[in-house]
Design an enzyme around this catalytic site. Structure first.
Site, PDB file in Angstrom:
ATOM      1  N   SER A  66       1.445  46.575  27.777  1.00  0.00           N
ATOM      2  CA  SER A  66       1.942  47.899  28.157  1.00  0.00           C
ATOM      3  C   SER A  66       2.495  47.984  29.570  1.00  0.00           C
ATOM      4  CB  SER A  66       0.833  48.948  27.975  1.00  0.00           C
ATOM      5  OG  SER A  66       0.684  49.279  26.614  1.00  0.00           O
ATOM      6  N   LYS A  69       5.960  49.306  29.920  1.00  0.00           N
ATOM      7  CA  LYS A  69       6.301  50.717  30.053  1.00  0.00           C
ATOM      8  C   LYS A  69       6.795  51.085  31.448  1.00  0.00           C
ATOM      9  CE  LYS A  69       3.262  52.418  26.350  1.00  0.00           C
ATOM     10  NZ  LYS A  69       2.535  51.213  25.903  1.00  0.00           N
ATOM     11  N   SER A 130      -0.811  55.541  28.357  1.00  0.00           N
ATOM     12  CA  SER A 130      -0.081  54.482  27.655  1.00  0.00           C
ATOM     13  C   SER A 130       0.176  54.775  26.186  1.00  0.00           C
ATOM     14  CB  SER A 130      -0.843  53.161  27.801  1.00  0.00           C
ATOM     15  OG  SER A 130       0.006  52.060  27.654  1.00  0.00           O
ATOM     16  N   LYS A 255       0.310  50.364  36.297  1.00  0.00           N
ATOM     17  CA  LYS A 255       0.264  50.278  34.835  1.00  0.00           C
ATOM     18  C   LYS A 255      -0.637  49.146  34.357  1.00  0.00           C
ATOM     19  CE  LYS A 255       1.260  51.956  30.963  1.00  0.00           C
ATOM     20  NZ  LYS A 255      -0.106  51.547  30.578  1.00  0.00           N
TER      21      LYS A 255
END
Length: 445
Positions: A66, A69, A130, A255
């Site tokens: 993730s 992202k 997320s 993140k």
């Protein structure tokens, strides 16, 4: 006997003091060599200068999960900046986005089919906890389809100069999990790939071009679909007792990521006293370990480096402060740095930095002179910051391991008038003629 006993006690006391000193010292990671980071790959970067202060296998391409992202966030923020959408733009989720959101094995809380969502709601869902369905919905809104969005991701990565990347979807999931919804033009069995260096450069660009991203990544919790959801970044000041051990003052992003293939990874950023660092750890063994290893990096950064102004704006090398000028009303012009040099400096190493000039050769004639006219502030070349110490990891920027600023003229130099130039030409003519005559006469003897 008494003297010997006192002497023995003295030695014992000294030994105890030394042992206590060693034991009492907090972790400070005195040198990069002693920084044992339990991750497949890691990097630590000064967020202002782009200077890399630590790295471990930074160029291995690994699935970022993730952390993908971050690119999706960047493109959404770019779309808002360009006016294509705004925070209040609404959209409904597609069947594809809904199906991913409804799958409990993926990140997310679940979207409602047919409900209009504002961009801000979906963005918070993507950045804070997320949510994969929210990410796909935003990708489809911005580009029309996730396939088109993936093309934008790869194009932007190229423009940023990411050295190692491959984007095949907007979320970081494996394409094989997307069933019939694999983005057009991508391999059904492919995974996104990034190196730690590329992830750090992506983060660098995200917070440089869109600092408002940190307003969202620093949120500890938010409400979505009637539920309170918490940020997956445990280094933020969470209220839960079991998470307080991971809190690190100054962390405000960025993140997390996890898949079976990627392991646990984290791109973080921290700011203290005006000094910001970006970190990446990839393929750690647990949720806790990715934050523990990140803390090691931050402790090393703040214990060993200070952001210092090494050379001020207008700095001049003493023996190279001027350049000769041809056909001008002045014979020379002063040059100096247009901006100051600032960098993370390891404690005690300030004197190991110097400056090297690179004059633009296209601006010089065969005699090494600048041709008038010259404007004040005109770029004459560049000044490079030179480090003469050990363990130089370079900079995060692609193909550029140097920190440079422009060298500019400090004054204007007008071109001499035609009369003076003519006199000069005549003088040069007779000077050359006289020299030729002298050489000829010398040849007779």
């Amino acid at each position: 006997m008494k003297h010997k006993l006192q002497k023995g006690l003295s030695f014992l006391l000294i030994a105890l003091v030394m042992m206590t000193t060693v034991i009492a010292q907090p972790f400070s990671a005195k040198a990069a060599g002693s920084l044992n980071i339990e991750a497949e790959s890691a990097i630590l970067v000064d967020a202002e200068s782009g200077k890399i202060v630590y790295s471990k296998n930074p160029d291995i391409k690994l699935p970022p999960a993730s952390m993908t992202k971050m690119m999706s966030e960047y493109l959404v923020l770019e779309a808002i900046k360009s006016g294509k959408i705004d925070w209040d733009t609404t959209t409904q989720v597609s069947n594809y986005a809904y199906s991913i959101s409804a799958d409990s094995t993926f990140s997310g809380i679940g979207l409602t089919k047919g409900k209009p969502y504002k961009v801000k709601e979906l963005y918070k869902a993507m950045a804070i906890f997320s949510d994969n369905g929210a990410t796909i919905a935003l990708a489809e809104l911005v580009a029309g389809s996730e396939g088109n969005f993936v093309k934008m991701m790869n194009k932007t990565a190229k423009e940023m100069g990411l050295p190692d990347y491959k984007f095949v979807n907007s979320t970081g999931l494996s394409n094989k999990w997307l069933g019939d919804n694999v983005p057009e033009g991508t391999d059904p069995n492919a995974n996104n790939l990034l190196s730690a260096r590329s992830a750090a450069l992506l983060a660098f660009n995200l917070i440089k071009d869109h600092p408002e991203a940190l307003d969202y990544t620093s949120m500890i919790e938010t409400k979505f679909e009637g539920y309170k959801v918490e940020n997956l970044n445990w280094m933020l000041p969470h209220k839960a007792t079991y998470l307080k051990q991971f809190h690190y003052k100054g962390v405000d992003g960025l993140k997390t990521g996890y898949t079976d293939l990627a392991g646990y990874c984290f791109t973080g950023t921290v700011e203290r006293n005006g000094q910001r660092f970006i970190s990446v750890v990839m393929k750690t063994k647990s949720k806790a370990e990715r934050f523990q290893e990140t803390e090691k990096l931050y402790e090393y950064a703040f214990s060993n480096f200070e952001s210092k102004k090494l050379f001020s704006k207008g700095y001049q090398l003493k023996d190279k402060s001027t350049i000769p000028v041809s056909k001008g009303k002045k014979d020379t012009v002063e040059i100096a740095t247009k901006e100051a040099f600032k960098a993370p400096v390891k404690k005690g190493e300030k004197k190991k930095y110097g400056i090297k000039y690179h004059i633009d050769k296209d601006k010089l004639n065969k005699d090494g002179e600048l041709a008038a006219p010259i404007k004040k502030g005109e770029k004459i070349g560049t000044a490079e910051l030179v480090y003469k110490g050990d363990a130089d990891y370079g900079y995060i920027f692609p193909g550029d391991d140097k920190q440079t600023v422009a060298l500019v003229a400090q004054d204007s130099v007008e071109k001499d008038n035609w009369f003076m130039l003519t006199l000069g030409s005549i003088g040069n003519f007779f000077s050359d003629l006289f020299g030729s005559i002298v050489d000829t006469v010398k040849g007779w003897f």
